[in-house]
Scaffold this active site. Sequence first.
Site, PDB file in Angstrom:
ATOM      1  N   ASP A 144      37.048  39.985  36.266  1.00 50.45           N
ATOM      2  CA  ASP A 144      37.798  41.124  36.797  1.00 50.45           C
ATOM      3  C   ASP A 144      37.359  42.394  36.069  1.00 50.45           C
ATOM      4  O   ASP A 144      37.196  42.396  34.844  1.00 50.45           O
ATOM      5  CB  ASP A 144      39.297  40.888  36.577  1.00 50.45           C
ATOM      6  CG  ASP A 144      40.175  41.804  37.414  1.00 50.45           C
ATOM      7  OD1 ASP A 144      39.988  43.034  37.352  1.00 50.45           O
ATOM      8  OD2 ASP A 144      41.066  41.288  38.113  1.00 50.45           O
TER       9      ASP A 144
ATOM     10  N   HIS B  77      38.815  39.789  40.943  1.00 49.08           N
ATOM     11  CA  HIS B  77      40.021  40.547  41.225  1.00 49.08           C
ATOM     12  C   HIS B  77      40.660  40.125  42.555  1.00 49.08           C
ATOM     13  O   HIS B  77      40.063  40.250  43.620  1.00 49.08           O
ATOM     14  CB  HIS B  77      39.672  42.037  41.280  1.00 49.08           C
ATOM     15  CG  HIS B  77      40.845  42.945  41.227  1.00 49.08           C
ATOM     16  ND1 HIS B  77      41.531  43.209  40.063  1.00 49.08           N
ATOM     17  CD2 HIS B  77      41.469  43.676  42.185  1.00 49.08           C
ATOM     18  CE1 HIS B  77      42.508  44.063  40.300  1.00 49.08           C
ATOM     19  NE2 HIS B  77      42.494  44.353  41.584  1.00 49.08           N
TER      20      HIS B  77
ATOM     21  N   SER C 155      47.475  44.424  40.492  1.00 47.85           N
ATOM     22  CA  SER C 155      46.451  45.461  40.530  1.00 47.85           C
ATOM     23  C   SER C 155      47.079  46.843  40.327  1.00 47.85           C
ATOM     24  O   SER C 155      47.692  47.086  39.286  1.00 47.85           O
ATOM     25  CB  SER C 155      45.661  45.352  41.833  1.00 47.85           C
ATOM     26  OG  SER C 155      44.511  46.151  41.815  1.00 47.85           O
TER      27      SER C 155
END
Length: 315
Positions: free
Chosen positions: A257, A287, A160
């Site tokens: 995502d 995610h 991320s």
Amino acid sequence: MSFYDKLDPEIAHAINDNPAERYIAIGDDPPLGREMTLARNREARANLPPTDVTIEELTIPGPDPDIPIVIYQPPGPAPRGGLIWMHGGGYIVGEARDDAPCIEIAEFVGCTVVSVDYRLAPESTYKESIADCFAALNWMADNSDEFGIDSGRIAIGGRSAGGGLTAGLALYNRDHAGPDLAYQLMIYPMIDDTHDTPSGQEDTCPTTWNRDVSMKAWRMYLGDEYGTDEVSPYAAAARATDLTGLPPGLVIVGTQDLFRDENIDYAQRLMAAGVPTDLLVYAGMFHGVEMHVPDAVVSKRMRMGYLSGLGRAIG
């Protein structure tokens, strides 16, 4: 078809595991967001199985101030590969004690993992975050013999925001004559401050990393550059115009995502620039879910995708 209907059935229930209040806090009240995230992380650490990986917390010299790091050392012979790891958290929350992924990487790949407690927004911007990570990378290269690391097998990676820092650090390292890198591991990296893509527009789910909280995070991370044409590629790697000369790497993302389209585009641009790049896209994944539902088949496939890629590069 709704966002929920597109999720892999084995992980769909986890969409409600993270309360919307935590994401709201990250965007609107970072100290509260950090408190909630740290509590969640500590609970997760307490439930991890025993490991032979040793965990050591140190402080190393930084640009200003010194930088806390956590070193994960697997048993077995040295020298071994080394990974600079950057935790996720939208550049706002998170900590270097990122045990679940770091232990798994150290165990599977047989490498030393150094997780960096880089400075966070909004108190700092990307300039300080990148400076901290670059300092940690140079520290690893300079001290490789002491920690049994093969200086020819050093990689950078993260999930991320950590994946975004990985992409930015690879560019910064190239442009500032840093150590040679064997690999860049970008797990659903946060690299585009506009999210001007179909996936970037569609993900408004309040119980996952969504467009609203992500745009607030970018505003804090970029500081005065937010909303201008002056955003640095070291902050948002999607802004980079020259991707040549970067280390081989992997971009990995799920179809549900927020970052899907920007990640796919970045991987394709790396390939076009002559950078050996693997791209793995997993259907039905949102995610970060591979860490929340680790025993799901698709979660195992995603983690094995990046573990095996890193293992081939530095294992």
